[in-house]
Scaffold this motif. Structure first.
Motif, PDB file in Angstrom:
ATOM      1  N   TYR A 245       0.839  -1.207   0.000  1.00  0.00           N
ATOM      2  CA  TYR A 245       0.000   0.000   0.000  1.00  0.00           C
ATOM      3  C   TYR A 245       0.875   1.259   0.000  1.00  0.00           C
ATOM      4  O   TYR A 245       0.621   2.202  -0.757  1.00  0.00           O
ATOM      5  CB  TYR A 245      -0.925   0.012   1.211  1.00  0.00           C
ATOM      6  CG  TYR A 245      -1.666   1.325   1.362  1.00  0.00           C
ATOM      7  CD1 TYR A 245      -2.678   1.684   0.470  1.00  0.00           C
ATOM      8  CD2 TYR A 245      -1.324   2.230   2.370  1.00  0.00           C
ATOM      9  CE1 TYR A 245      -3.340   2.899   0.580  1.00  0.00           C
ATOM     10  CE2 TYR A 245      -1.981   3.444   2.492  1.00  0.00           C
ATOM     11  CZ  TYR A 245      -2.983   3.778   1.594  1.00  0.00           C
ATOM     12  OH  TYR A 245      -3.629   4.992   1.704  1.00  0.00           O
ATOM     13  N   PHE A 246       1.914   1.259   0.835  1.00  0.00           N
ATOM     14  CA  PHE A 246       2.799   2.425   0.918  1.00  0.00           C
ATOM     15  C   PHE A 246       3.492   2.680  -0.419  1.00  0.00           C
ATOM     16  O   PHE A 246       3.534   3.817  -0.901  1.00  0.00           O
ATOM     17  CB  PHE A 246       3.841   2.216   2.020  1.00  0.00           C
ATOM     18  CG  PHE A 246       4.888   3.293   2.072  1.00  0.00           C
ATOM     19  CD1 PHE A 246       4.602   4.546   2.606  1.00  0.00           C
ATOM     20  CD2 PHE A 246       6.161   3.070   1.561  1.00  0.00           C
ATOM     21  CE1 PHE A 246       5.575   5.547   2.630  1.00  0.00           C
ATOM     22  CE2 PHE A 246       7.128   4.055   1.580  1.00  0.00           C
ATOM     23  CZ  PHE A 246       6.830   5.300   2.127  1.00  0.00           C
ATOM     24  N   PHE A 247       4.048   1.628  -1.021  1.00  0.00           N
ATOM     25  CA  PHE A 247       4.756   1.770  -2.293  1.00  0.00           C
ATOM     26  C   PHE A 247       3.826   2.293  -3.397  1.00  0.00           C
ATOM     27  O   PHE A 247       4.217   3.152  -4.190  1.00  0.00           O
ATOM     28  CB  PHE A 247       5.369   0.435  -2.729  1.00  0.00           C
ATOM     29  CG  PHE A 247       6.544  -0.002  -1.902  1.00  0.00           C
ATOM     30  CD1 PHE A 247       7.373   0.923  -1.275  1.00  0.00           C
ATOM     31  CD2 PHE A 247       6.833  -1.359  -1.730  1.00  0.00           C
ATOM     32  CE1 PHE A 247       8.461   0.517  -0.508  1.00  0.00           C
ATOM     33  CE2 PHE A 247       7.915  -1.773  -0.974  1.00  0.00           C
ATOM     34  CZ  PHE A 247       8.731  -0.831  -0.362  1.00  0.00           C
ATOM     35  N   LEU A 248       2.601   1.763  -3.452  1.00  0.00           N
ATOM     36  CA  LEU A 248       1.664   2.151  -4.513  1.00  0.00           C
ATOM     37  C   LEU A 248       1.118   3.554  -4.293  1.00  0.00           C
ATOM     38  O   LEU A 248       0.953   4.330  -5.238  1.00  0.00           O
ATOM     39  CB  LEU A 248       0.504   1.150  -4.608  1.00  0.00           C
ATOM     40  CG  LEU A 248       0.846  -0.260  -5.089  1.00  0.00           C
ATOM     41  CD1 LEU A 248      -0.403  -1.147  -5.067  1.00  0.00           C
ATOM     42  CD2 LEU A 248       1.449  -0.245  -6.488  1.00  0.00           C
ATOM     43  N   SER A 249       0.811   3.907  -3.037  1.00  0.00           N
ATOM     44  CA  SER A 249       0.218   5.221  -2.758  1.00  0.00           C
ATOM     45  C   SER A 249       1.246   6.338  -2.847  1.00  0.00           C
ATOM     46  O   SER A 249       0.898   7.504  -3.082  1.00  0.00           O
ATOM     47  CB  SER A 249      -0.432   5.232  -1.371  1.00  0.00           C
ATOM     48  OG  SER A 249       0.530   4.973  -0.369  1.00  0.00           O
ATOM     49  N   ASN A 250       2.528   5.985  -2.669  1.00  0.00           N
ATOM     50  CA  ASN A 250       3.594   6.988  -2.695  1.00  0.00           C
ATOM     51  C   ASN A 250       3.696   7.700  -4.044  1.00  0.00           C
ATOM     52  O   ASN A 250       3.733   8.932  -4.110  1.00  0.00           O
ATOM     53  CB  ASN A 250       4.927   6.323  -2.345  1.00  0.00           C
ATOM     54  CG  ASN A 250       6.065   7.308  -2.233  1.00  0.00           C
ATOM     55  OD1 ASN A 250       5.919   8.383  -1.660  1.00  0.00           O
ATOM     56  ND2 ASN A 250       7.205   6.946  -2.800  1.00  0.00           N
ATOM     57  N   ASP A 251       3.743   6.914  -5.144  1.00  0.00           N
ATOM     58  CA  ASP A 251       3.859   7.536  -6.472  1.00  0.00           C
ATOM     59  C   ASP A 251       3.034   6.815  -7.538  1.00  0.00           C
ATOM     60  O   ASP A 251       3.264   6.974  -8.722  1.00  0.00           O
ATOM     61  CB  ASP A 251       5.335   7.555  -6.907  1.00  0.00           C
ATOM     62  CG  ASP A 251       5.953   6.155  -6.909  1.00  0.00           C
ATOM     63  OD1 ASP A 251       5.245   5.190  -6.569  1.00  0.00           O
ATOM     64  OD2 ASP A 251       7.149   6.040  -7.241  1.00  0.00           O
ATOM     65  N   HIS A 252       2.039   6.042  -7.062  1.00  0.00           N
ATOM     66  CA  HIS A 252       1.152   5.292  -7.974  1.00  0.00           C
ATOM     67  C   HIS A 252       1.935   4.370  -8.916  1.00  0.00           C
ATOM     68  O   HIS A 252       1.570   4.192 -10.073  1.00  0.00           O
ATOM     69  CB  HIS A 252       0.260   6.254  -8.777  1.00  0.00           C
ATOM     70  CG  HIS A 252      -0.824   6.861  -7.952  1.00  0.00           C
ATOM     71  ND1 HIS A 252      -2.129   6.925  -8.359  1.00  0.00           N
ATOM     72  CD2 HIS A 252      -0.803   7.413  -6.711  1.00  0.00           C
ATOM     73  CE1 HIS A 252      -2.854   7.503  -7.420  1.00  0.00           C
ATOM     74  NE2 HIS A 252      -2.065   7.811  -6.408  1.00  0.00           N
ATOM     75  N   MET A 253       3.003   3.799  -8.368  1.00  0.00           N
ATOM     76  CA  MET A 253       3.869   2.935  -9.173  1.00  0.00           C
ATOM     77  C   MET A 253       4.600   1.959  -8.252  1.00  0.00           C
ATOM     78  O   MET A 253       5.003   2.317  -7.149  1.00  0.00           O
ATOM     79  CB  MET A 253       4.881   3.797  -9.938  1.00  0.00           C
ATOM     80  CG  MET A 253       5.936   3.034 -10.712  1.00  0.00           C
ATOM     81  SD  MET A 253       5.349   2.421 -12.294  1.00  0.00           S
ATOM     82  CE  MET A 253       5.202   3.953 -13.217  1.00  0.00           C
ATOM     83  N   LEU A 254       4.715   0.706  -8.708  1.00  0.00           N
ATOM     84  CA  LEU A 254       5.572  -0.251  -8.014  1.00  0.00           C
ATOM     85  C   LEU A 254       6.828  -0.376  -8.863  1.00  0.00           C
ATOM     86  O   LEU A 254       6.824  -0.979  -9.934  1.00  0.00           O
ATOM     87  CB  LEU A 254       4.875  -1.611  -7.855  1.00  0.00           C
ATOM     88  CG  LEU A 254       5.580  -2.618  -6.926  1.00  0.00           C
ATOM     89  CD1 LEU A 254       5.594  -2.100  -5.489  1.00  0.00           C
ATOM     90  CD2 LEU A 254       4.892  -3.980  -6.978  1.00  0.00           C
ATOM     91  N   SER A 255       7.909   0.252  -8.389  1.00  0.00           N
ATOM     92  CA  SER A 255       9.142   0.337  -9.169  1.00  0.00           C
ATOM     93  C   SER A 255       9.993  -0.925  -9.018  1.00  0.00           C
ATOM     94  O   SER A 255       9.724  -1.781  -8.178  1.00  0.00           O
ATOM     95  CB  SER A 255       9.956   1.552  -8.715  1.00  0.00           C
ATOM     96  OG  SER A 255      10.442   1.351  -7.393  1.00  0.00           O
ATOM     97  N   ALA A 256      11.056  -0.994  -9.821  1.00  0.00           N
ATOM     98  CA  ALA A 256      11.977  -2.133  -9.760  1.00  0.00           C
ATOM     99  C   ALA A 256      12.646  -2.209  -8.385  1.00  0.00           C
ATOM    100  O   ALA A 256      12.798  -3.301  -7.822  1.00  0.00           O
ATOM    101  CB  ALA A 256      13.029  -2.009 -10.854  1.00  0.00           C
ATOM    102  N   LEU A 257      13.031  -1.050  -7.827  1.00  0.00           N
ATOM    103  CA  LEU A 257      13.673  -1.016  -6.512  1.00  0.00           C
ATOM    104  C   LEU A 257      12.721  -1.527  -5.436  1.00  0.00           C
ATOM    105  O   LEU A 257      13.123  -2.311  -4.555  1.00  0.00           O
ATOM    106  CB  LEU A 257      14.131   0.407  -6.175  1.00  0.00           C
ATOM    107  CG  LEU A 257      14.744   0.605  -4.776  1.00  0.00           C
ATOM    108  CD1 LEU A 257      15.985  -0.268  -4.603  1.00  0.00           C
ATOM    109  CD2 LEU A 257      15.074   2.077  -4.524  1.00  0.00           C
TER     110      LEU A 257
END
Length: 315
Positions: free
Chosen positions: A114-126
């Motif tokens: 949830y944190f990763f997605l809500s942060n920038d609306h993206m699940l990045s490689a990192l």
């Protein structure tokens, strides 16, 4: 035609997943890995292969809604459908490992997603690397903990007869498994996109319900058969282990290969909270009423909640 593609895709995923598990276990025996390690890592990764291929195929096709919806919907279905129906048939006994290690890890993974997605609306490689690294640490702790205690439940799940399989058979099974997963995921994603367009609903609504239920069918079948046999008490820890794998390995590995964007607003406004809610409610269920057990009434409560979720998904 779209419905036929979805059905054929799901059938191929089930077949491909089964052959991949057999081949992986057979190969693991050849590599002299212990049954404990095979049961907790190789089998778990192979069981998550259908979800991984569907999410990866969807991400590569640029349909991020299906990649995310598949995992979020699968995690909800594993508790609201698989766990619920299993508990209605036969009570689930709760062991200490569930609330000491498995449940905290599931909540950590859910909130991290949830944190990763809500942060920038993206699940990045990192972020995918972080999720997958957390899974490796979790597995290390799980295996270390299991070596100190009874290994019976994990070892029982590994078929010893696969140690005698020839190298030729293992190669054939790997080819069948890989082909089944590849074509199954491709047809399922294509069928889901076409069906969503044909009946005028979002890709996400289809992925979070139809695809999610389809990829949860192997877990449902295995759990129901075990419950009907009543050979031994079912472990809640084993049932929710696939939820941890779905977030950490399926979305983690997919994001490493192709970052996943949030397209549907319902992902962050509604459905991810359903996923967190279904995971969170397990602790009250464990300690309310008959303690350390999830029986028929609690299972029925989870199943009704799941039907409400499906209703909202299509609304």
């Amino acid at each position: 035609m779209n419905l036929l593609l979805i059905i054929l895709g799901l059938v191929l995923l089930v077949i491909g997943g089964e052959f991949l598990i057999r081949a992986s276990v057979g190969l693991s025996f050849k590599l002299k890995l212990s049954k404990l390690v095979i049961g907790m890592t190789i089998v778990s990764f192979a069981t998550s292969a259908p979800e991984l291929l569907v999410s990866l195929q969807a991400a590569l096709d640029g349909v991020s809604d299906i990649a995310l919806g598949n995992v979020i919907g699968s995690n909800i279905a594993n508790i609201g459908l698989v766990l619920a129906i299993t508990a209605i048939i036969s009570p689930l006994i709760i062991d200490r490992e569930f609330y000491k290690l498995n449940w905290p890890m599931l909540m950590f993974m859910s909130f991290a997603l949830y944190f990763f997605l809500s942060n920038d609306h993206m699940l990045s490689a990192l972020e995918g690397v972080i999720l997958f690294t957390a899974l490796v640490i979790f597995l290390f702790l799980l295996i270390r903990d299991s070596r100190k205690k009874t290994k019976a439940n994990i070892v029982e799940e590994v078929d010893e007869r696969l140690a005698l399989v020839s190298n030729f058979k293992i190669v054939i099974w790997l080819i069948i498994g890989a082909a089944g997963l590849y074509f199954g995921s491709e047809w399922l994603v294509d069928g889901a996109k076409g069906l969503a367009k044909a009946i005028g609903i979002s890709d996400y609504a289809i992925s979070v319900t139809v695809i999610a239920i389809g990829t949860s069918v192997p877990e449902l079948a295995a759990s129901v058969i075990a419950a009907l046999k009543k050979e031994k008490a079912l472990s809640l820890g084993n049932l929710i282990g696939s939820n941890i794998f779905n977030i950490a390995s399926v979305l983690g590995l997919t994001a490493i290969i192709k970052p996943i964007a949030v397209e549907s607003p319902k992902i962050l406004s509604t459905n991810i909270f359903w996923m967190i809610g279904f995971a969170a409610v397990l602790i009250p269920l464990v300690f309310l009423g008959k303690r350390f057990s999830i029986g028929r009434k609690k299972g029925l409560l989870l199943f009704v909640a799941y039907l409400v979720f499906v209703g909202f998904a299509f609304s």
